[in-house]
Write a protein that holds these residues in place. Structure first.
Motif, PDB file in Angstrom:
ATOM      1  N   ARG A  65      37.981  36.808  40.624  1.00  0.00           N
ATOM      2  CA  ARG A  65      38.562  37.971  39.951  1.00  0.00           C
ATOM      3  C   ARG A  65      38.832  37.649  38.484  1.00  0.00           C
ATOM      4  NH1 ARG A  65      42.627  39.014  43.257  1.00  0.00           N
ATOM      5  NH2 ARG A  65      41.267  40.197  44.606  1.00  0.00           N
ATOM      6  N   GLU A  66      39.303  36.428  38.211  1.00  0.00           N
ATOM      7  CA  GLU A  66      39.587  36.040  36.822  1.00  0.00           C
ATOM      8  C   GLU A  66      38.301  35.913  36.017  1.00  0.00           C
ATOM      9  OE1 GLU A  66      41.839  32.454  37.026  1.00  0.00           O
ATOM     10  OE2 GLU A  66      43.508  33.422  38.053  1.00  0.00           O
ATOM     11  N   LYS A  67      37.245  35.444  36.669  1.00  0.00           N
ATOM     12  CA  LYS A  67      35.978  35.242  35.974  1.00  0.00           C
ATOM     13  C   LYS A  67      35.375  36.571  35.551  1.00  0.00           C
ATOM     14  CE  LYS A  67      31.504  33.052  36.429  1.00  0.00           C
ATOM     15  NZ  LYS A  67      30.578  32.358  37.290  1.00  0.00           N
ATOM     16  N   GLU A  68      35.257  37.494  36.493  1.00  0.00           N
ATOM     17  CA  GLU A  68      34.701  38.810  36.185  1.00  0.00           C
ATOM     18  C   GLU A  68      35.273  39.807  37.182  1.00  0.00           C
ATOM     19  OE1 GLU A  68      30.379  40.988  36.214  1.00  0.00           O
ATOM     20  OE2 GLU A  68      30.466  38.901  35.621  1.00  0.00           O
ATOM     21  N   PRO A  69      36.115  40.702  36.725  1.00  0.00           N
ATOM     22  CA  PRO A  69      36.738  41.666  37.641  1.00  0.00           C
ATOM     23  C   PRO A  69      35.694  42.513  38.366  1.00  0.00           C
ATOM     24  CG  PRO A  69      37.732  41.784  35.457  1.00  0.00           C
ATOM     25  CD  PRO A  69      36.532  40.889  35.352  1.00  0.00           C
ATOM     26  N   PHE A  70      36.025  42.887  39.599  1.00  0.00           N
ATOM     27  CA  PHE A  70      35.139  43.757  40.365  1.00  0.00           C
ATOM     28  C   PHE A  70      35.143  45.151  39.747  1.00  0.00           C
ATOM     29  CE2 PHE A  70      36.326  40.684  43.731  1.00  0.00           C
ATOM     30  CZ  PHE A  70      35.052  40.221  43.993  1.00  0.00           C
ATOM     31  N   LYS A  71      33.988  45.786  39.784  1.00  0.00           N
ATOM     32  CA  LYS A  71      33.849  47.144  39.265  1.00  0.00           C
ATOM     33  C   LYS A  71      33.519  48.063  40.444  1.00  0.00           C
ATOM     34  CE  LYS A  71      31.710  45.017  35.367  1.00  0.00           C
ATOM     35  NZ  LYS A  71      30.436  44.390  35.314  1.00  0.00           N
ATOM     36  N   PRO A  72      33.872  49.352  40.349  1.00  0.00           N
ATOM     37  CA  PRO A  72      33.579  50.270  41.456  1.00  0.00           C
ATOM     38  C   PRO A  72      32.105  50.249  41.862  1.00  0.00           C
ATOM     39  CG  PRO A  72      34.984  51.333  39.857  1.00  0.00           C
ATOM     40  CD  PRO A  72      34.586  50.000  39.269  1.00  0.00           C
ATOM     41  N   GLU A  73      31.203  50.114  40.896  1.00  0.00           N
ATOM     42  CA  GLU A  73      29.768  50.129  41.233  1.00  0.00           C
ATOM     43  C   GLU A  73      29.328  48.858  41.958  1.00  0.00           C
ATOM     44  OE1 GLU A  73      30.129  49.044  36.806  1.00  0.00           O
ATOM     45  OE2 GLU A  73      31.001  50.515  38.137  1.00  0.00           O
ATOM     46  N   ASP A  74      30.174  47.810  41.943  1.00  0.00           N
ATOM     47  CA  ASP A  74      29.858  46.572  42.651  1.00  0.00           C
ATOM     48  C   ASP A  74      30.273  46.613  44.116  1.00  0.00           C
ATOM     49  OD1 ASP A  74      28.908  45.513  40.294  1.00  0.00           O
ATOM     50  OD2 ASP A  74      30.777  44.475  39.815  1.00  0.00           O
ATOM     51  N   GLN A  75      30.946  47.688  44.539  1.00  0.00           N
ATOM     52  CA  GLN A  75      31.435  47.778  45.907  1.00  0.00           C
ATOM     53  C   GLN A  75      30.261  47.918  46.874  1.00  0.00           C
ATOM     54  OE1 GLN A  75      34.651  47.324  46.632  1.00  0.00           O
ATOM     55  NE2 GLN A  75      34.976  47.036  44.469  1.00  0.00           N
ATOM     56  N   PHE A  76      30.521  47.621  48.127  1.00  0.00           N
ATOM     57  CA  PHE A  76      29.490  47.751  49.147  1.00  0.00           C
ATOM     58  C   PHE A  76      29.158  49.218  49.366  1.00  0.00           C
ATOM     59  CE2 PHE A  76      31.563  43.712  50.289  1.00  0.00           C
ATOM     60  CZ  PHE A  76      30.456  42.886  50.227  1.00  0.00           C
TER      61      PHE A  76
END
Length: 90
Positions: A65-76
């Motif tokens: 999460r610290e490296k690169e926050p999750f984005k809505p488009e990255d969700q399953f």
């Protein structure tokens, strides 16, 4: 009871060129664990910190999460939940 040890005194280190990058020889008393480190600038100072390997799933997820926050488009994507076929267990 362990005897507290004081941090090593500042020591001069040698800078050199490695192709197009500048490198530094770190004296053994300042050696970092592992083979990777984080480096950042604070004014005229460079701060080098070891990268701590996660020891459990919570630390691993936090590191991601610290490296690169999750984005809505990255969700399953949504997956159709098909009914289970009955099986004969006897």
């Amino acid at each position: 009871m362990p005897v507290p040890t004081s941090p090593p005194l500042p020591r001069e280190a040698r800078l050199f060129r490695n192709n197009r990058s500048q490198a530094i020889r770190i004296p053994v008393e300042f050696e970092l664990p592992g083979d990777r480190a984080l480096i950042r600038r604070d004014g005229d100072r460079l701060i080098i910190e070891p990268i701590k390997k996660p020891t459990n799933i919570r630390e691993l997820l936090s590191a991601w999460r610290e490296k690169e926050p999750f984005k809505p488009e990255d969700q399953f994507p949504d997956v159709e939940d098909k009914p289970v076929d009955p099986e004969d267990v006897f």
